[in-house]
Design a protein around this motif. Structure first.
Motif, PDB file in Angstrom:
ATOM      1  N   ARG A  91       0.923  -0.991  -0.073  1.00  0.00           N
ATOM      2  CA  ARG A  91       0.446  -0.074  -0.155  1.00  0.00           C
ATOM      3  C   ARG A  91       0.765   1.350   0.206  1.00  0.00           C
ATOM      4  O   ARG A  91       0.747   2.378  -0.777  1.00  0.00           O
ATOM      5  CB  ARG A  91      -0.872  -0.282   1.343  1.00  0.00           C
ATOM      6  CG  ARG A  91      -1.703  -1.033   1.015  1.00  0.00           C
ATOM      7  CD  ARG A  91      -2.648  -0.937   2.246  1.00  0.00           C
ATOM      8  NE  ARG A  91      -3.279   0.250   3.087  1.00  0.00           N
ATOM      9  CZ  ARG A  91      -3.878   0.675   4.081  1.00  0.00           C
ATOM     10  NH1 ARG A  91      -3.504  -0.694   5.037  1.00  0.00           N
ATOM     11  NH2 ARG A  91      -4.035   1.203   4.293  1.00  0.00           N
ATOM     12  N   GLU A  94       2.087   1.489  -3.882  1.00  0.00           N
ATOM     13  CA  GLU A  94       1.887   2.051  -3.940  1.00  0.00           C
ATOM     14  C   GLU A  94       0.891   3.831  -4.204  1.00  0.00           C
ATOM     15  O   GLU A  94       1.118   4.507  -5.432  1.00  0.00           O
ATOM     16  CB  GLU A  94       0.055   1.479  -4.226  1.00  0.00           C
ATOM     17  CG  GLU A  94       0.131   0.087  -5.001  1.00  0.00           C
ATOM     18  CD  GLU A  94      -0.718  -1.200  -4.502  1.00  0.00           C
ATOM     19  OE1 GLU A  94      -1.739  -0.442  -3.948  1.00  0.00           O
ATOM     20  OE2 GLU A  94      -1.085  -2.398  -5.101  1.00  0.00           O
ATOM     21  N   MET A 114      -3.464   6.508   3.023  1.00  0.00           N
ATOM     22  CA  MET A 114      -3.569   5.314   3.548  1.00  0.00           C
ATOM     23  C   MET A 114      -4.438   5.166   4.790  1.00  0.00           C
ATOM     24  O   MET A 114      -5.242   3.664   5.192  1.00  0.00           O
ATOM     25  CB  MET A 114      -2.327   4.597   4.403  1.00  0.00           C
ATOM     26  CG  MET A 114      -1.094   4.235   3.280  1.00  0.00           C
ATOM     27  SD  MET A 114       0.097   3.843   4.260  1.00  0.00           S
ATOM     28  CE  MET A 114      -0.185   2.151   4.524  1.00  0.00           C
TER      29      MET A 114
END
Length: 190
Positions: A91, A94, A114
């Motif tokens: 995550r 990305e 996030m």
């Protein structure tokens, strides 16, 4: 595509890429000592053989070279084998990959993106474990107030600063020569 690795010259020194059947498994920034980049790739990827890069990897090498020469390619479509990293790290990577060349973000901004405010340290740890420096541009992530934060790649913060300089990245609110408009000369009095 079997596991393999290749070293290649760039404007910042000898870099390397390692690949497997599902995409890139690693990238290597230059090391200070001759032969150290090769040795590090052999240690990190003992099942990979040094080999001529397949066409997709050769294209990635060309694009990395262009970026390190001041180009603006974001490299976001280079296929990475995310199966080798933890879900949290994926995550983080990305989000970091979405930072365009010449731009920066902070550990705190990534934590907010996030939905995990307060995770800045964990994000710093994940970026320190980044197997794909340059492609996952951890060098574009700064501490609060533009402080460089850490950089675990060879050369440390100096390498991070060099890469940001190549990209002409703005790292603080203070204008740089790149931010000034020289297209209109000031009027001179007689």
């Amino acid at each position: 595509m079997e596991q393999g690795f290749a070293l290649f010259e760039t404007p910042i020194g000898l870099c390397g890429l390692a690949w497997g059947p599902q995409g890139l498994v690693g990238a290597q920034l230059p090391e200070a000592a001759p032969g150290a980049a090769w040795a590090r790739l052999r240690r990190r990827y003992p099942d990979a053989a040094e080999a001529p890069p397949p066409p997709s990897i050769q294209r990635a090498i060309e694009r990395i070279n262009d970026l390190l020469a001041g180009g603006r390619d974001d490299l976001t479509d280079i296929v990475l084998d995310f199966s080798i990293v933890a879900p949290f790290n994926r995550r983080v990577y990305e989000i970091a990959r979405a930072i365009p060349p010449g731009e920066t973000s902070t550990y705190g901004q990534i934590a907010k993106a996030m939905g995990e405010p307060g995770a800045a340290r964990a994000i710093g740890k994940a970026l320190g474990e980044n197997p794909w420096p340059i492609i996952v541009p951890c060098h574009r992530v700064l501490g609060a107030d533009g402080k460089p934060g850490g950089f675990s790649a060879p050369g440390g913060v100096e390498t991070k600063a060099r890469m940001l300089t190549i990209e002409r990245a703005k790292t603080s609110a203070v204008p740089t020569l790149f931010d000034m408009d020289f297209s209109v000369a000031p009027a001179r009095g007689r």
